[in-house]
Design a protein around this motif. Structure first.
Motif: not given
Length: 179
Positions: A165-179
């Motif tokens: 599991i990858i824990v992110c605190n903001t949508p931008v963190e997810i954006f940076n990982m999947i983008g």
């Protein structure tokens, strides 16, 4: 691997903290900007409705998968790119897993946790190897993350929590990982 579709599991309610809804809308906008299709539970209420509305408002694609049982409860979203009405929850989850390249877990209730744990279990059993992200909006999942680490500490997990599991605190963190 290029991410073309993301399954998002989240509540059919918005919860008490406004950041939950803000993050759902922000994630929807980011998915649309990346050209990543949203695959979600098909409802128009709560965080489910917020993320779908944001994806559609930014000209993205949103695929809903809703069991017949929940059509009245969650009020199916009428403006989606695609909507599949399936016979039961198990079919919904399986279809969502099959259609996605990664999953994001937003705040939600029992159903959201069920979906998270089934996806993590399938990952552990090598049924799939899709990345699983928790969006820890406003610290919503802090206690769960602590408990997962306790499970690891007590020797009940086969890998570390971070391997599953990858824990992110903001949508931008997810954006940076999947983008």
């Amino acid at each position: 691997m290029k991410i073309e579709a993301v399954a998002v599991f989240c509540g059919s309610k918005t919860g008490n903290n406004p950041i939950f809804n803000e993050h759902a809308a922000e994630l929807g906008k980011l998915l649309a900007m990346l050209g990543i299709k949203l695959v979600y539970g098909g409802g128009k209420k709560g965080l489910m409705g917020s993320i779908a509305d944001a994806v559609l408002a930014h000209e993205g694609k949103a695929m809903g998968v809703i069991p017949k049982l929940l059509i009245e409860w969650e009020h199916q979203h009428e403006g989606l790119t695609e909507l599949a009405i399936v016979p039961d929850m198990h079919t919904r989850k399986r279809m969502m897993y099959e259609m996605c390249d990664a999953a994001v877990i937003l705040p939600g209730g029992f159903g959201t946790l069920d979906e998270l744990f089934e996806m993590v279990t399938w990952n552990q059993l090598k049924i799939h190897d899709k990345k699983i992200y928790i969006l820890n909006s406003g610290g919503y999942y802090n206690h769960l993350i602590h408990h997962l680490k306790q499970m690891q500490k007590e020797g009940f997990l086969y890998e570390t929590v971070e391997e599953r599991i990858i824990v992110c605190n903001t949508p931008v963190e997810i954006f940076n990982m999947i983008g």
